[in-house]
Scaffold this motif. Structure first.
Motif, short mmCIF file in Angstrom:
data_model
loop_
_atom_site.label_atom_id
_atom_site.label_comp_id
_atom_site.label_asym_id
_atom_site.label_seq_id
_atom_site.Cartn_x
_atom_site.Cartn_y
_atom_site.Cartn_z
N ILE A 1 31.28 33.89 34.17
CA ILE A 1 30.84 33.70 35.53
C ILE A 1 32.02 33.11 36.26
N HIS A 2 32.46 31.80 35.81
CA HIS A 2 33.43 31.12 36.48
C HIS A 2 34.66 31.74 36.76
N LEU A 3 35.38 32.32 35.96
CA LEU A 3 36.72 33.16 36.15
C LEU A 3 36.44 34.24 36.77
N GLY A 4 35.11 34.90 36.56
CA GLY A 4 34.90 36.23 37.05
C GLY A 4 34.90 36.08 38.79
N ALA B 1 38.06 35.17 40.35
CA ALA B 1 39.10 36.13 40.54
C ALA B 1 38.86 37.38 41.51
N LEU B 2 37.56 36.98 42.25
CA LEU B 2 37.35 37.99 43.35
C LEU B 2 37.61 37.07 44.73
N SER B 3 38.61 35.76 44.66
CA SER B 3 38.47 35.06 45.81
C SER B 3 39.68 35.51 46.83
N GLY B 4 40.52 36.27 46.49
CA GLY B 4 41.74 36.76 47.33
C GLY B 4 43.01 35.99 47.01
N ALA B 5 42.91 35.10 46.06
CA ALA B 5 44.15 34.46 45.79
C ALA B 5 44.91 35.46 44.90
N SER B 6 46.23 35.12 44.71
CA SER B 6 47.04 35.86 43.95
C SER B 6 47.30 35.80 42.39
N LEU B 7 47.12 34.45 42.12
CA LEU B 7 46.98 33.87 40.76
C LEU B 7 46.21 33.08 40.16
N LEU B 8 45.30 33.19 39.33
CA LEU B 8 44.37 32.26 38.73
C LEU B 8 44.79 32.01 37.25
N ILE B 9 45.20 30.54 37.31
CA ILE B 9 45.36 29.97 35.74
C ILE B 9 44.20 29.47 35.23
N VAL B 10 44.01 29.94 34.04
CA VAL B 10 42.94 29.14 33.37
C VAL B 10 43.26 28.03 32.86
N GLU B 11 42.23 27.16 32.74
CA GLU B 11 42.28 25.77 32.45
C GLU B 11 42.96 25.36 31.20
N ALA B 12 43.12 24.02 31.14
CA ALA B 12 44.03 23.34 30.01
C ALA B 12 43.39 23.94 28.91
N LEU C 1 36.34 25.50 44.27
CA LEU C 1 34.98 25.51 43.74
C LEU C 1 34.11 25.16 44.84
N TYR C 2 34.36 24.70 45.81
CA TYR C 2 33.33 24.42 46.73
C TYR C 2 33.15 25.76 47.84
N ASP C 3 34.23 26.20 47.83
CA ASP C 3 34.38 27.62 48.76
C ASP C 3 35.17 28.64 48.05
N PRO C 4 34.44 29.38 47.21
CA PRO C 4 35.41 30.30 46.27
C PRO C 4 35.91 31.55 47.08
N ARG C 5 35.39 31.41 48.61
CA ARG C 5 36.01 32.55 49.22
C ARG C 5 37.31 32.00 50.38
N TRP C 6 37.69 30.87 49.97
CA TRP C 6 38.62 30.11 50.84
C TRP C 6 39.86 31.03 51.10
N PRO C 7 40.38 31.81 50.35
CA PRO C 7 41.34 32.56 50.89
C PRO C 7 41.03 33.79 51.78
#
Length: 365
Positions: free
Chosen positions: A40-43, A46-57, A327-333
């Motif tokens: 759910i979290h990464l899914g 991933a729809l945010s419009g950012a170009s790169l999603l780096i998974v957590e530590a 996290l607060y605004d997943p559609r920020w991009p």
């Protein structure tokens, strides 16, 4: 034309814009294995419009977890669980996926943040932590064990093994975590590293482990996978790690073929005094970029589209990373693109969501 939404290359990886979603620990794994929370979290990110999603530590060994609930990548079970998440994300998003590989060192074996984040002693369900020197992060912590030469060799092997697993899963980028007071940062900082062997003392010696880990990972994975490093630009403590040492590290990493530096700060000492404010870490990224010319990612209280645009347009950093803001605004991009007159990737199922005052927001290629 918005610079924030211009294409950018990190190594051989071409990114659609300059917006990165930074690694953010979720403390929601099961014995290191990704769970439905990660789907759910990464899914949705991933729809945010950012170009790169780096998974957590992601811990390279069980003892390297910050908490017992940390994500890991050290055996076939953890690899398969994370591969399942990546497969789902890739079915619905073209976002580039990175992973941050980490070992928490003396900051391992803690409760999750919403349970206080305190150190868990070995006799209370925790484990013996490792560090460059037998110095605790907090006075109440169970003391870490100073790493031996064999421990150091095992650590390098663990990073390489995890990197190869990440490559098999299909990650586009690998980031090594040398920030926020975790193990590689502990070796870098004179506040945590009191060793008298080749890994302690002089700056050259304190850089050694981070450089060796980077070199081993870079040699192990394919040339088309960028490998970068996240660092803390400063400990924010007198006598600790600082920007000049960070520049020295960046130059040394650059010589070894490092693709980018992701610049954060702090995390090594409870005595840190951080002047938190909008973009408070940007000067560190700017100074490293000016000194080395390396690809840089800036992070830290970047919340407004105009602020992010200015950072990139003026050359303070090449990319900006969002953490709590996204996290607060997943559609920020999306919202940033609308404000800056740019276009952004979005799923076709959501194309009809454009407000009436926004036209042709989505790239429909």
């Amino acid at each position: 034309m918005s610079q924030l939404f211009s294409r950018y290359d990190i190594g051989r990886l071409t990114l659609a814009n300059r917006i990165v979603i930074a690694p953010m620990c979720q403390y929601s794994a099961d014995e290191g294995k990704a769970t439905s929370w990660h789907q759910i979290h990464l899914g949705h990110l991933a729809l945010s419009g950012a170009s790169l999603l780096i998974v957590e530590a992601t811990a390279v060994a069980p003892a390297g977890r910050i908490s017992p609930q940390d994500l890991g990548l050290w055996d076939d079970g953890t690899e398969q669980a994370l591969a399942d998440v990546v497969k789902t994300v890739r079915q619905h998003s073209s976002i580039a996926l990175g992973i941050q590989l980490a070992h928490a060192g003396r900051k391992a074996s803690t409760r999750v943040p919403w349970e206080g984040g305190d150190n868990i002693h070995p006799d209370a369900g925790g484990w013996q932590t490792l560090a460059p020197s037998a110095l605790s992060f907090a006075a109440s912590d169970f003391p870490p064990r100073a790493m031996t030469g064999d421990d150091i060799e095992a650590l390098k092997a663990d990073f390489v093994a995890a990197a190869l697993r990440a490559q098999r899963i299909g990650f586009d980028l690998i980031e090594l975590h040398a920030a926020h007071g975790y193990l590689l940062h502990q070796f870098l900082s004179p506040l945590a590293n009191r060793r008298t062997d080749q890994y302690g003392g002089s700056l050259e010696n304190r850089l050694r482990l981070t450089l060796e880990v980077f070199q081993a990972v870079r040699a192990a994975v394919a040339a088309d996978i960028p490998v970068g490093v996240r660092i803390s630009g400063s400990d924010w403590v007198d006598g600790g790690w600082d920007i000049q040492q960070s520049i020295a590290l960046a130059r040394a990493l650059q010589d070894l073929g490092c693709d980018y530096i992701h610049v954060s700060s702090g995390g090594l000492s409870p005595q840190q005094k951080i002047p938190v404010g909008p973009g408070y870490q940007i000067p560190f990224a700017r100074q490293i970029k000016e000194a080395t010319g390396m690809n840089t990612i800036a992070v830290g209280l970047i919340t407004e589209p105009e602020q992010a645009e200015a950072i990139v347009a003026t050359g303070e950093a090449d990319m900006i990373a969002l953490a709590r803001a996204v996290l607060y605004d997943p559609r920020w991009p999306w919202h940033a693109a609308a404000k800056l007159g740019a276009k952004v990737h979005g799923p076709k199922q959501y194309w009809r969501s454009e407000p009436h005052y926004v036209k042709d927001l989505f790239l429909k290629e």
